[in-house]
Design a protein around this motif. Structure first.
Motif, PDB file in Angstrom:
ATOM      1  N   PHE A 191       0.802  -1.221   0.000  1.00  0.00           N
ATOM      2  CA  PHE A 191       0.000   0.000   0.000  1.00  0.00           C
ATOM      3  C   PHE A 191       0.838   1.277   0.000  1.00  0.00           C
ATOM      4  CE2 PHE A 191      -2.683  -3.256   2.102  1.00  0.00           C
ATOM      5  CZ  PHE A 191      -3.626  -3.385   1.092  1.00  0.00           C
ATOM      6  N   GLY A 192       2.148   1.129   0.064  1.00  0.00           N
ATOM      7  CA  GLY A 192       3.018   2.274  -0.103  1.00  0.00           C
ATOM      8  C   GLY A 192       3.033   3.280   1.023  1.00  0.00           C
ATOM      9  N   TRP A 193       2.690   2.837   2.244  1.00  0.00           N
ATOM     10  CA  TRP A 193       2.726   3.763   3.374  1.00  0.00           C
ATOM     11  C   TRP A 193       4.152   4.207   3.651  1.00  0.00           C
ATOM     12  CZ3 TRP A 193      -0.852   2.426   8.094  1.00  0.00           C
ATOM     13  CH2 TRP A 193      -2.186   2.386   7.659  1.00  0.00           C
ATOM     14  N   SER A 194       4.290   5.438   4.121  1.00  0.00           N
ATOM     15  CA  SER A 194       5.598   5.909   4.557  1.00  0.00           C
ATOM     16  C   SER A 194       5.919   5.320   5.932  1.00  0.00           C
ATOM     17  CB  SER A 194       5.604   7.434   4.660  1.00  0.00           C
ATOM     18  OG  SER A 194       4.744   7.871   5.714  1.00  0.00           O
ATOM     19  N   GLY A 195       7.187   5.387   6.309  1.00  0.00           N
ATOM     20  CA  GLY A 195       7.569   4.919   7.632  1.00  0.00           C
ATOM     21  C   GLY A 195       6.889   5.721   8.727  1.00  0.00           C
ATOM     22  N   THR A 196       6.725   7.017   8.500  1.00  0.00           N
ATOM     23  CA  THR A 196       6.066   7.877   9.495  1.00  0.00           C
ATOM     24  C   THR A 196       4.601   7.482   9.670  1.00  0.00           C
ATOM     25  OG1 THR A 196       7.540   9.718   8.970  1.00  0.00           O
ATOM     26  CG2 THR A 196       5.461  10.249  10.080  1.00  0.00           C
ATOM     27  N   ARG A 197       3.913   7.243   8.557  1.00  0.00           N
ATOM     28  CA  ARG A 197       2.501   6.848   8.651  1.00  0.00           C
ATOM     29  C   ARG A 197       2.358   5.503   9.340  1.00  0.00           C
ATOM     30  NH1 ARG A 197      -1.886   5.940   3.680  1.00  0.00           N
ATOM     31  NH2 ARG A 197      -3.707   5.608   5.052  1.00  0.00           N
ATOM     32  N   TYR A 198       3.248   4.567   9.002  1.00  0.00           N
ATOM     33  CA  TYR A 198       3.189   3.251   9.629  1.00  0.00           C
ATOM     34  C   TYR A 198       3.380   3.365  11.128  1.00  0.00           C
ATOM     35  CZ  TYR A 198       4.746  -1.274  11.316  1.00  0.00           C
ATOM     36  OH  TYR A 198       4.902  -2.406  12.078  1.00  0.00           O
ATOM     37  N   ARG A 199       4.390   4.102  11.551  1.00  0.00           N
ATOM     38  CA  ARG A 199       4.664   4.243  12.980  1.00  0.00           C
ATOM     39  C   ARG A 199       3.483   4.860  13.699  1.00  0.00           C
ATOM     40  NH1 ARG A 199       4.621   7.675  17.452  1.00  0.00           N
ATOM     41  NH2 ARG A 199       6.122   6.866  18.984  1.00  0.00           N
ATOM     42  N   GLN A 200       2.850   5.872  13.111  1.00  0.00           N
ATOM     43  CA  GLN A 200       1.693   6.519  13.748  1.00  0.00           C
ATOM     44  C   GLN A 200       0.517   5.563  13.842  1.00  0.00           C
ATOM     45  OE1 GLN A 200       1.807   9.735  15.044  1.00  0.00           O
ATOM     46  NE2 GLN A 200      -0.108   9.068  16.022  1.00  0.00           N
ATOM     47  N   TRP A 201       0.323   4.752  12.798  1.00  0.00           N
ATOM     48  CA  TRP A 201      -0.764   3.771  12.822  1.00  0.00           C
ATOM     49  C   TRP A 201      -0.553   2.749  13.929  1.00  0.00           C
ATOM     50  CZ3 TRP A 201      -0.461  -1.551  12.071  1.00  0.00           C
ATOM     51  CH2 TRP A 201      -1.691  -2.225  12.040  1.00  0.00           C
ATOM     52  N   VAL A 202       0.673   2.268  14.074  1.00  0.00           N
ATOM     53  CA  VAL A 202       0.970   1.320  15.144  1.00  0.00           C
ATOM     54  C   VAL A 202       0.670   1.943  16.493  1.00  0.00           C
ATOM     55  CG1 VAL A 202       2.806   0.050  16.326  1.00  0.00           C
ATOM     56  CG2 VAL A 202       2.691   0.014  13.841  1.00  0.00           C
ATOM     57  N   TYR A 203       1.140   3.155  16.703  1.00  0.00           N
ATOM     58  CA  TYR A 203       0.925   3.857  17.972  1.00  0.00           C
ATOM     59  C   TYR A 203      -0.567   4.021  18.264  1.00  0.00           C
ATOM     60  CZ  TYR A 203       1.031   7.595  21.450  1.00  0.00           C
ATOM     61  OH  TYR A 203       0.844   8.350  22.585  1.00  0.00           O
ATOM     62  N   ASP A 204      -1.312   4.538  17.303  1.00  0.00           N
ATOM     63  CA  ASP A 204      -2.738   4.758  17.504  1.00  0.00           C
ATOM     64  C   ASP A 204      -3.488   3.454  17.750  1.00  0.00           C
ATOM     65  OD1 ASP A 204      -2.357   7.469  17.109  1.00  0.00           O
ATOM     66  OD2 ASP A 204      -2.978   7.437  15.003  1.00  0.00           O
ATOM     67  N   SER A 205      -3.107   2.417  17.009  1.00  0.00           N
ATOM     68  CA  SER A 205      -3.774   1.114  17.144  1.00  0.00           C
ATOM     69  C   SER A 205      -3.525   0.500  18.512  1.00  0.00           C
ATOM     70  CB  SER A 205      -3.299   0.160  16.045  1.00  0.00           C
ATOM     71  OG  SER A 205      -3.616   0.654  14.759  1.00  0.00           O
ATOM     72  N   LEU A 206      -2.297   0.601  18.988  1.00  0.00           N
ATOM     73  CA  LEU A 206      -1.990   0.069  20.316  1.00  0.00           C
ATOM     74  C   LEU A 206      -2.741   0.827  21.407  1.00  0.00           C
ATOM     75  CD1 LEU A 206       1.884  -0.436  19.950  1.00  0.00           C
ATOM     76  CD2 LEU A 206       0.147  -2.242  20.115  1.00  0.00           C
ATOM     77  N   LEU A 207      -2.801   2.164  21.280  1.00  0.00           N
ATOM     78  CA  LEU A 207      -3.518   2.952  22.285  1.00  0.00           C
ATOM     79  C   LEU A 207      -4.990   2.563  22.339  1.00  0.00           C
ATOM     80  CD1 LEU A 207      -2.228   6.643  22.028  1.00  0.00           C
ATOM     81  CD2 LEU A 207      -1.817   4.984  23.849  1.00  0.00           C
ATOM     82  N   LYS A 208      -5.609   2.402  21.193  1.00  0.00           N
ATOM     83  CA  LYS A 208      -7.045   2.081  21.167  1.00  0.00           C
ATOM     84  C   LYS A 208      -7.311   0.645  21.612  1.00  0.00           C
ATOM     85  CE  LYS A 208      -7.920   5.354  17.415  1.00  0.00           C
ATOM     86  NZ  LYS A 208      -8.224   5.510  15.959  1.00  0.00           N
ATOM     87  N   ALA A 209      -6.478  -0.274  21.140  1.00  0.00           N
ATOM     88  CA  ALA A 209      -6.751  -1.694  21.410  1.00  0.00           C
ATOM     89  C   ALA A 209      -6.425  -2.114  22.839  1.00  0.00           C
ATOM     90  CB  ALA A 209      -5.965  -2.565  20.432  1.00  0.00           C
ATOM     91  N   LEU A 210      -5.464  -1.431  23.454  1.00  0.00           N
ATOM     92  CA  LEU A 210      -4.988  -1.868  24.768  1.00  0.00           C
ATOM     93  C   LEU A 210      -5.373  -0.927  25.894  1.00  0.00           C
ATOM     94  CD1 LEU A 210      -1.381  -2.977  23.756  1.00  0.00           C
ATOM     95  CD2 LEU A 210      -3.445  -4.386  23.914  1.00  0.00           C
ATOM     96  N   ALA A 211      -6.273   0.000  25.620  1.00  0.00           N
ATOM     97  CA  ALA A 211      -6.682   0.968  26.646  1.00  0.00           C
ATOM     98  C   ALA A 211      -7.411   0.274  27.799  1.00  0.00           C
ATOM     99  CB  ALA A 211      -7.587   2.026  26.026  1.00  0.00           C
TER     100      ALA A 211
END
Length: 211
Positions: A191-211
């Motif tokens: 999907f051609g995501w940048s490293g910055t976008r990937y890192r932000q997605w991981v961060y946001d996903s972890l915050l939401k899933a593990l809250a």
């Protein structure tokens, strides 16, 4: 006393030489596995590239699956070597004061480690399709990562996460899935995501899933 000091010095030099020989072997194996493929690469070819005897490879590292495992270790650890991933990640985790900070540590780690190790994970997946020994290695390493993520899940709980009653095992599975090499390869490669976008997605996903 002089004799003891001399013996210690010689032993130290031998240890350094052995460590360098192992490093040379693993580096040569990694280059060949990624350029020629695991199945096509022979122990003899690795020995020639590393400038050592075939038996030295078996003595220093082991057989081909052991070499592949060592290549993965080297790729994942990167400049943090000789510290292992659990060692330096425990140290990083200890500095995270709260759950968002810990989610950042994990996001930074996946964004840092997967660019180095993604190609090795791909090589393992390809080799596992035709080599049962590598399939066992793939599964063993996956179980190992899951156990490490249980530690991370416990750290999340200690820092205020997992408030909804989720167990550490389920939390570890979420971390495993979000940080999986296949997920990284799909988002960055397909999907051609940048490293910055990937890192932000991981961060946001972890915050939401593990809250």
């Amino acid at each position: 006393m002089v004799g003891t000091a001399g013996s210690s010095s010689r032993a130290g030099r031998r240890e350094l030489q052995a460590a360098q020989t192992r490093l040379d072997i693993v580096q040569a194996a990694g280059e060949l596995f990624l350029t020629q493929g695991y199945v096509s690469t022979t122990i003899g070819a690795i020995a020639a590239a590393a400038g050592v005897a075939v038996q030295t490879i078996y003595n220093s590292v082991g057989n081909k699956p052991a070499l592949l495992s060592a290549v993965l270790d080297a790729a994942v650890a990167g400049p943090n070597a000789p510290a292992t991933v659990p060692e330096f990640m425990r140290e990083r985790t200890s500095r995270a004061a709260d759950f968002p900070a810990l989610a950042g540590v994990l996001a930074d780690w996946f964004a840092e480690g997967l660019p180095r190790s993604g190609a090795v994970f791909t090589a393992i997946a390809q080799a596992a399709a035709v080599d049962p020994a590598v399939a066992q290695l793939r599964d063993a390493r996956a179980r190992q990562r899951m156990e490490h993520y249980r530690e991370a899940a416990a750290a999340v709980r200690e820092r205020g996460g997992l408030t909804g009653g989720m167990g550490d095992g389920d939390a570890a599975a979420i971390i495993f899935t979000i940080g999986h090499p296949d997920t990284y390869a799909s988002l960055r490669g397909t999907f051609g995501w940048s490293g910055t976008r990937y890192r932000q997605w991981v961060y946001d996903s972890l915050l939401k899933a593990l809250a």
